[in-house]
Motif scaffolding. Structure first.
Motif, mmCIF file in Angstrom:
data_model
loop_
_atom_site.group_PDB
_atom_site.id
_atom_site.type_symbol
_atom_site.label_atom_id
_atom_site.label_comp_id
_atom_site.label_asym_id
_atom_site.label_seq_id
_atom_site.Cartn_x
_atom_site.Cartn_y
_atom_site.Cartn_z
ATOM 1 N N UNK A 17 0.983 -1.281 -0.110
ATOM 2 C CA UNK A 17 0.012 -0.140 0.125
ATOM 3 C C UNK A 17 0.918 1.298 -0.066
ATOM 4 N N UNK A 18 1.701 1.435 0.904
ATOM 5 C CA UNK A 18 2.797 2.377 1.067
ATOM 6 C C UNK A 18 4.194 1.956 0.932
ATOM 7 N N UNK A 19 5.260 2.952 0.446
ATOM 8 C CA UNK A 19 6.432 2.314 0.316
ATOM 9 C C UNK A 19 7.597 3.392 1.090
ATOM 10 N N UNK A 20 8.510 2.978 1.410
ATOM 11 C CA UNK A 20 9.739 3.596 2.076
ATOM 12 C C UNK A 20 10.920 3.676 1.231
ATOM 13 N N UNK A 21 11.451 4.564 0.829
ATOM 14 C CA UNK A 21 12.924 4.684 0.149
ATOM 15 C C UNK A 21 14.023 4.373 1.190
ATOM 16 N N UNK A 22 14.678 3.454 0.731
ATOM 17 C CA UNK A 22 15.910 2.856 1.603
ATOM 18 C C UNK A 22 17.319 3.052 0.683
#
Lengths: 220, 329
Positions: B163-168
């Motif tokens: 649903x949602x994403x985090x950039x790493x």
């Protein structure tokens, strides 16, 4: 879910061209008096449109799309029947665009013109200078942007109302935007044909062709 | 064990039913797909033997061994290029597709309906104009977590099923990321990520990355990473450049700390783009170069042979055991 895959050929100030593919899922028509959302399935990059209406209203628009590396400035034409609501229009989007940083530096140097040719009547030409258009920064902010930034997926269509013309298909419309500062131009040609126009003088029946009927020993 | 190998190429999907010796496409009139469709991804699932998903420029397709043909699965991706397809290892009905432009689309009902994920990948990329999804991985430890790599925008992780994403990207020398492997051992986790600037390792579940020297490779361009099905070896493909003119295959037996070159027969004509393993047999591995060479190992990567048949541009190779019954092509 419906989107428009915008595939512009983007020229920067050094005349280099890139070809990003950009998913647009919201097209917002914004001017000083109104903000309207055009259903995205009405947005296309066709160079020819069929029209079921007569007469039709052609409203050239300049398009703003933010993609991260400076705003893209393009051209389009809203096409709808005279008397019809603007949100029923088709929006024909040109695949030429400029990348602009500091939009305001360019905006007061643009000359816009529409040339209309149709089977009835003489050619029309209407011109407008960008100085008479609302500041794009204000329109951006009205549509939810900030400065020269817009959320992803949005395309703003800003009508050049002085260039609006009525036409009867068949007609050809050329929308020209000249940047006198950088000596370059965007040219969009849009052809309008009646929906009942048939380019075949005698329409043939389709044929069914088979190809190899024996076993092909070496098929690619 | 009877198995079928699949190659996703710029001329649709090729099938091999004789362990990689010969390859054929389905015929256009009966195969259900235009046989010059550009295909970037093929996906199989252990719970769905005899089934293949293919990501193309004409949409998403499903092939079944029973029908011997492809079926188009309507989706919002029909106008996009589908570069990656993965199914949840625990639920083959849950399908995640990655595209160019870099977007993620998810179906929870076996392709019947789709949602577009709220992924804020780079909208534009100077070098390649448009970002693209290069890999999709379901976290082996957490069913709700999905990882993707984006060219050229780094690593993204979702902890809510997409649903949602985090950039790493902290510590990555280059955000041109291609692949990820997970090493979960004795309660500890290590990730490896392949990039244009070499292999990177994370000891904190992707929050930070550090470069891993690979002196065995003369070039930094690492494309595919794959763990052998028994987890004992990690393979990495390295090319002299994207597309490239040569390549090498590396193996690590210490979770990515050191690497040795594997004896893949030369000449290798371009970057090895894809490595295919399957949990049913750790000893069988296929690799393919982007310019059509196919190599096979039947001993877990110790020795390799080149398949005689070369295809056009290969973007992905895979293999899977056949379902019971005969093959129809």
């Amino acid at each position: 879910m419906t989107t428009f895959l915008y595939k512009p050929h983007v020229m920067n100030a050094r005349k280099e061209v890139t070809t990003p593919d950009i998913i647009i899922d919201q097209l917002i028509i914004v001017d000083e008096s109104a903000i309207e959302r055009l259903p995205i399935q009405r947005v296309n990059s066709h160079e020819s449109l069929q029209s079921a209406f007569d007469p039709i209203k052609l409203t050239p628009v300049y398009l703003l799309t933010a993609v991260g590396g400076g705003v893209l400035f393009g051209s389009g034409v809203l096409v709808c029947g005279v008397g019809q609501a603007r949100v029923t229009a088709d929006c024909a989007v040109s695949r030429q665009a400029w990348r602009l940083r500091h939009l305001a530096d360019h905006f007061d140097k643009l000359r816009l013109a529409v040339q209309l040719e149709q089977s009835t009547g003489r050619p029309q030409r209407v011109e407008q200078h960008s100085a008479s258009l609302p500041e794009p920064k204000e329109l951006l902010q009205r549509a939810g942007g900030h400065d020269e930034d817009l959320p992803r997926g949005l395309m703003l269509a800003c009508p050049c109302s002085d260039l609006t013309v009525d036409a009867s298909a068949p007609a050809s419309c050329e929308f020209l935007v000249e940047d006198t500062r950088l000596d370059r131009r965007l040219k969009q040609e849009l052809h309008l044909v009646p929906a009942d126009f048939d380019s075949w003088t005698e329409r043939p029946l389709p044929r069914y062709t088979v190809g190899p009927v024996d076993e092909v020993e070496h098929y690619i | 064990m009877k198995y079928t190998a699949f190659a996703a190429t710029m001329q649709a999907v090729w099938f091999s039913h004789d362990e990689g010796l010969s390859w054929n496409r389905l015929l256009t009139p009966t195969g259900g797909i235009y046989n010059e469709a550009r295909c970037w991804a093929v996906a199989t699932h252990p719970q769905r033997p005899g089934e293949l998903l293919a990501g193309t420029d004409q949409g998403l397709y499903r092939w079944t061994q029973a029908s011997g043909r492809f079926e188009h699965l309507p989706s919002p991706m029909d106008s996009l290029q589908i570069l990656q397809v993965e199914q949840d290892p625990h639920d083959p009905n849950f399908i995640v597709c990655g595209t160019r432009p870099g977007e993620i689309f998810i179906s929870a009902d076996n392709g019947g309906s789709w949602t577009r994920s709220r992924l804020n990948a780079g909208t534009e990329c100077w070098f390649i104009n448009t970002s693209r999804v290069t890999s999709i991985h379901f976290d082996p430890r957490d069913r709700d977590t999905i990882w993707i790599t984006i060219e050229i925008d780094g690593v993204f992780r979702s902890t809510d099923r997409g649903e949602t994403w985090e950039r790493l990207v902290e510590g990555l020398r280059d955000c041109d990321t291609h692949d990820v492997v997970f090493i979960d051992r004795d309660g500890e986790r290590r990730l490896l990520c392949s990039t244009e600037a070499g292999v990177h390792r994370s000891e904190d579940n992707g929050r930070t990355w550090s470069h891993v020297p690979t002196p065995a490779a003369p070039w930094p361009y690492v494309r595919s990473l794959k763990k052998r099905a028994d987890g004992e070896v990690i393979f990495a493909s390295v090319g002299d450049k994207p597309s490239g003119e040569t390549s090498m295959l590396l193996a690590s037996r210490d979770d990515g700390m050191t690497w040795t070159q594997l004896p893949v027969p030369e000449p290798i004509n371009s970057t090895i783009w894809s490595i295919a393993t399957h949990p049913s047999d750790p000893s069988l591995i296929f690799v393919a170069t982007i310019f059509g060479q196919i190599f096979r190992s039947q001993d877990g990567g110790d020795t390799w042979e080149k398949m005689q048949r070369e295809l056009g541009e290969i973007r992905m190779i895979a293999w899977a055991p056949d379902a019971n019954g005969s093959i129809q092509t």
